[in-house]
Design a protein around this motif. Structure first.
Motif, PDB file in Angstrom:
ATOM      1  N   UNK A   1       0.830  -1.207   0.000  1.00 11.86           N
ATOM      2  CA  UNK A   1       0.000   0.000   0.000  1.00 11.86           C
ATOM      3  C   UNK A   1       0.864   1.256   0.000  1.00 11.86           C
ATOM      4  N   UNK A   2       1.993   1.206   0.707  1.00 11.31           N
ATOM      5  CA  UNK A   2       2.915   2.353   0.717  1.00 11.31           C
ATOM      6  C   UNK A   2       3.460   2.593  -0.684  1.00 11.31           C
ATOM      7  N   UNK A   3       3.885   1.523  -1.359  1.00 10.00           N
ATOM      8  CA  UNK A   3       4.421   1.653  -2.718  1.00 10.00           C
ATOM      9  C   UNK A   3       3.354   2.167  -3.680  1.00 10.00           C
ATOM     10  N   UNK A   4       2.134   1.660  -3.557  1.00 12.92           N
ATOM     11  CA  UNK A   4       1.043   2.100  -4.426  1.00 12.92           C
ATOM     12  C   UNK A   4       0.724   3.578  -4.202  1.00 12.92           C
ATOM     13  N   UNK A   5       0.719   3.987  -2.941  1.00 12.47           N
ATOM     14  CA  UNK A   5       0.412   5.379  -2.626  1.00 12.47           C
ATOM     15  C   UNK A   5       1.470   6.322  -3.196  1.00 12.47           C
ATOM     16  N   UNK A   6       2.739   5.897  -3.144  1.00  8.37           N
ATOM     17  CA  UNK A   6       3.806   6.733  -3.697  1.00  8.37           C
ATOM     18  C   UNK A   6       3.651   6.863  -5.208  1.00  8.37           C
TER      19      UNK A   6
ATOM     20  N   UNK B   1       2.775   9.825 -10.026  1.00  8.63           N
ATOM     21  CA  UNK B   1       2.502   9.605 -11.442  1.00  8.63           C
ATOM     22  C   UNK B   1       1.026   9.565 -11.826  1.00  8.63           C
ATOM     23  N   UNK B   2       0.140   9.721 -10.877  1.00  6.03           N
ATOM     24  CA  UNK B   2      -1.293   9.807 -11.178  1.00  6.03           C
ATOM     25  C   UNK B   2      -1.832  11.175 -10.779  1.00  6.03           C
ATOM     26  N   UNK B   3      -1.556  11.571  -9.521  1.00  4.86           N
ATOM     27  CA  UNK B   3      -2.025  12.873  -9.045  1.00  4.86           C
ATOM     28  C   UNK B   3      -1.033  13.994  -9.340  1.00  4.86           C
ATOM     29  N   UNK B   4       0.221  13.626  -9.638  1.00  5.65           N
ATOM     30  CA  UNK B   4       1.290  14.596  -9.947  1.00  5.65           C
ATOM     31  C   UNK B   4       1.489  15.596  -8.798  1.00  5.65           C
ATOM     32  N   UNK B   5       1.450  15.098  -7.579  1.00  8.02           N
ATOM     33  CA  UNK B   5       1.579  15.974  -6.405  1.00  8.02           C
ATOM     34  C   UNK B   5       2.867  16.790  -6.404  1.00  8.02           C
ATOM     35  N   UNK B   6       4.051  16.194  -6.695  1.00  7.54           N
ATOM     36  CA  UNK B   6       5.269  17.003  -6.678  1.00  7.54           C
ATOM     37  C   UNK B   6       5.229  18.153  -7.694  1.00  7.54           C
ATOM     38  N   UNK B   7       4.628  17.907  -8.860  1.00  7.46           N
ATOM     39  CA  UNK B   7       4.531  18.953  -9.886  1.00  7.46           C
ATOM     40  C   UNK B   7       3.612  20.073  -9.395  1.00  7.46           C
ATOM     41  N   UNK B   8       2.492  19.699  -8.826  1.00  6.30           N
ATOM     42  CA  UNK B   8       1.546  20.706  -8.332  1.00  6.30           C
ATOM     43  C   UNK B   8       2.157  21.517  -7.190  1.00  6.30           C
ATOM     44  N   UNK B   9       2.953  20.841  -6.361  1.00  9.46           N
ATOM     45  CA  UNK B   9       3.615  21.555  -5.266  1.00  9.46           C
ATOM     46  C   UNK B   9       4.605  22.580  -5.805  1.00  9.46           C
ATOM     47  N   UNK B  10       5.360  22.193  -6.833  1.00 10.43           N
ATOM     48  CA  UNK B  10       6.315  23.129  -7.427  1.00 10.43           C
ATOM     49  C   UNK B  10       5.593  24.269  -8.149  1.00 10.43           C
ATOM     50  N   UNK B  11       4.417  23.987  -8.707  1.00 12.16           N
ATOM     51  CA  UNK B  11       3.601  25.045  -9.325  1.00 12.16           C
ATOM     52  C   UNK B  11       3.254  26.133  -8.322  1.00 12.16           C
ATOM     53  N   UNK B  12       3.097  25.712  -7.064  1.00 13.50           N
ATOM     54  CA  UNK B  12       2.748  26.657  -5.998  1.00 13.50           C
ATOM     55  C   UNK B  12       3.978  27.333  -5.401  1.00 13.50           C
ATOM     56  N   UNK B  13       5.146  27.029  -5.972  1.00 13.70           N
ATOM     57  CA  UNK B  13       6.368  27.666  -5.496  1.00 13.70           C
ATOM     58  C   UNK B  13       6.953  27.029  -4.264  1.00 13.70           C
ATOM     59  N   UNK B  14       6.506  25.812  -3.927  1.00 14.60           N
ATOM     60  CA  UNK B  14       7.013  25.120  -2.747  1.00 14.60           C
ATOM     61  C   UNK B  14       7.829  23.913  -3.162  1.00 14.60           C
ATOM     62  N   UNK B  15       8.671  23.438  -2.246  1.00 14.27           N
ATOM     63  CA  UNK B  15       9.489  22.253  -2.506  1.00 14.27           C
ATOM     64  C   UNK B  15       8.670  21.007  -2.196  1.00 14.27           C
ATOM     65  N   UNK B  16       8.696  20.004  -3.070  1.00 15.72           N
ATOM     66  CA  UNK B  16       7.973  18.753  -2.788  1.00 15.72           C
ATOM     67  C   UNK B  16       8.442  18.123  -1.482  1.00 15.72           C
ATOM     68  N   UNK B  17       7.509  17.563  -0.757  1.00 13.03           N
ATOM     69  CA  UNK B  17       7.827  16.947   0.528  1.00 13.03           C
ATOM     70  C   UNK B  17       8.137  15.466   0.358  1.00 13.03           C
ATOM     71  N   UNK B  18       8.890  14.932   1.319  1.00 17.01           N
ATOM     72  CA  UNK B  18       9.146  13.493   1.369  1.00 17.01           C
ATOM     73  C   UNK B  18      10.158  13.001   0.363  1.00 17.01           C
ATOM     74  N   UNK B  19      10.999  13.867  -0.177  1.00 22.13           N
ATOM     75  CA  UNK B  19      12.029  13.447  -1.122  1.00 22.13           C
ATOM     76  C   UNK B  19      13.222  14.375  -1.023  1.00 22.13           C
ATOM     77  N   UNK B  20      14.369  13.869  -1.457  1.00 28.48           N
ATOM     78  CA  UNK B  20      15.562  14.714  -1.405  1.00 28.48           C
ATOM     79  C   UNK B  20      15.548  15.703  -2.575  1.00 28.48           C
ATOM     80  N   UNK B  21      16.464  16.651  -2.513  1.00 25.53           N
ATOM     81  CA  UNK B  21      16.503  17.714  -3.516  1.00 25.53           C
ATOM     82  C   UNK B  21      16.801  17.173  -4.911  1.00 25.53           C
ATOM     83  N   UNK B  22      17.659  16.149  -4.975  1.00 25.91           N
ATOM     84  CA  UNK B  22      18.006  15.573  -6.274  1.00 25.91           C
ATOM     85  C   UNK B  22      16.773  14.995  -6.961  1.00 25.91           C
ATOM     86  N   UNK B  23      15.949  14.268  -6.205  1.00 23.41           N
ATOM     87  CA  UNK B  23      14.725  13.692  -6.770  1.00 23.41           C
ATOM     88  C   UNK B  23      13.745  14.789  -7.140  1.00 23.41           C
ATOM     89  N   UNK B  24      13.634  15.814  -6.279  1.00 26.74           N
ATOM     90  CA  UNK B  24      12.685  16.906  -6.540  1.00 26.74           C
ATOM     91  C   UNK B  24      12.988  17.614  -7.849  1.00 26.74           C
TER      92      UNK B  24
END
Length: 406
Positions: free
Chosen positions: A148-153, A158-181
């Motif tokens: 369930x953890x893997x599915x949620x990630x 790749x479905x909700x595009x949360x990191x992209x939406x977070x960056x759209x708002x000018x914020x750094x994506x949570x739960x990942x290092x800077x290289x991944x972000x």
């Protein structure tokens, strides 16, 4: 329902619900703690012992229940274990009625011969075997959480595009290092197929994996031991259930692996009957494909097998499969020849690999837990008839139990 009868317990996955009015109308079919439930037809060898929290549930029309009542010489748990012995399962199949599909009735179940040691001995046996079952249940519960953890990630990235939406708002994506972000864009493009992160594409499956292989269209002779012949029944939806397996002989092995020999990180799936079922091949599983099964082989380098597995099991691709299902008179299917042309979301390879790196340790634990659960189940099934027949003394069984759980 018969589909909810597991090996020793009720499987609540997909269980049917009814209204309060129907519960009262069907009160005579209510289950009680200690009842033992069988399927009326089909696989009549499994039984489920009703636990405290399942008391009051209803026995469906496709099921039969055994109730010991006020019995001072038999433990319901012991009887449930007794009825799972290979010799008892054979007895049920031999005495079931029906030429094509075995059917049980109350008369057949009432006639099953029981051998009951003293109640105190029954309870000791139940305690030992129950400890194994509890450990198996814990491993499977842990696996469900890890998956369930893997599915949620995957859904977030790749479905909700949360990191992209977070960056759209000018914020750094949570739960990942800077290289991944930095691998995620900060813009969403809108097209005919909806939103998609800038720079990402949709490509045919055949362009992003090494190959798609069809399995054999026949079934080999069954052997007592040897490599595993995977069947549709071994697919659970997102994994493999190897509790009941079919073996093939070593002499048949070359013929049934002529097209492809499954290896770790390959993705096996069904293209008839149970559509939408995918599973990763775990390490050290020597197997071949059965009928109606196919296999996706990721690239040997930068293949990101876990990324593609989660894409195939995620909602968008499952909806695509439903849309392209061919509905037949007996079974539904997808056109396997067309499968390689189905489109999938293809983010940049470094991002696929970042996801793969994140979930691979989770799947390593899942595979390890599954292997341990299978070993414990084998120990339980080996001890069961020997304890009941008295071939193994309880102290010796306790030693075996402690070694297995350690």
């Amino acid at each position: 329902m018969p589909t909810n009868i597991g090996e020793g317990g009720i499987d609540v996955g997909g269980i049917a619900r009814i209204g309060a009015a129907d519960v009262e109308r069907l009160a005579q079919h209510k289950l009680k703690t200690g009842d033992i439930v069988f399927s009326r037809r089909g696989d009549v060898t499994k039984n489920a012992l009703v636990r405290d929290f399942e008391s009051g549930w209803l026995c469906g029309t496709g099921c039969l229940k055994v109730r010991l009542g006020r019995c001072s010489i038999a433990s319901p748990s012991f009887v449930s274990y007794f009825l799972r012995q290979p010799e008892v399962k054979d007895w049920l199949i031999r005495h079931a009625v029906g030429a094509t599909m075995p059917n049980l009735n109350t008369g057949i179940l009432s006639a099953v011969p029981l051998r009951l040691p003293p109640l105190a001995v029954q309870l000791e046996i139940v305690e030992m075997l129950g400890a194994l079952d509890e450990r198996i249940a814990l491993l499977r519960s842990t696996n469900a959480t890890l998956e369930a953890i893997a599915q949620a990630l995957f859904k977030s990235w790749f479905v909700d595009f949360d990191p992209v939406r977070t960056k759209l708002e000018g914020r750094a994506p949570e739960g990942m290092d800077e290289t991944t972000a930095t691998l995620f864009p900060d813009r969403l493009d809108v097209g005919d197929e909806g939103e998609r992160p800038a720079g990402w594409s949709r490509r045919p499956i055949q362009d992003v994996v090494s190959a798609v292989y069809d399995g054999p269209h026949a079934t080999p002779a069954e052997a007592d031991s040897g490599p595993i012949f995977l069947g549709i029944k071994n697919l659970t939806g997102t994994g493999l259930d190897l509790d009941e397996i079919r073996h093939i002989s070593e002499s048949d092995w070359p013929q049934w692996t002529r097209r492809v020999t499954p290896r770790a990180d390959d993705i096996v799936f069904s293209y008839e009957a149970t559509l939408g079922f995918f599973a990763l091949i775990p390490p050290d599983l020597r197997c071949c494909l059965g009928r109606r099964l196919a296999l996706i082989r990721p690239h040997a380098v930068d293949g990101a097998a876990h990324f593609w597995f989660h894409q195939f099991t995620a909602a968008p691709f499952q909806r695509w499969l439903e849309k392209h299902t061919i509905h037949g008179a007996t079974v539904n299917r997808i056109a396997l020849k067309e499968f390689p042309s189905y489109p999938v979301l293809a983010p940049p390879i470094p991002l696929q690999l970042a996801f793969d790196d994140a979930v691979r340790p989770l799947w390593a634990r899942i595979h390890k837990n599954s292997a341990q659960a299978k070993t414990l189940a084998a120990v339980r099934d080996t001890l069961l008839p020997r304890l009941i027949s008295g071939q193994v003394r309880l102290p010796d069984a306790a030693t075996t139990l402690n070694e297995a759980i350690a």
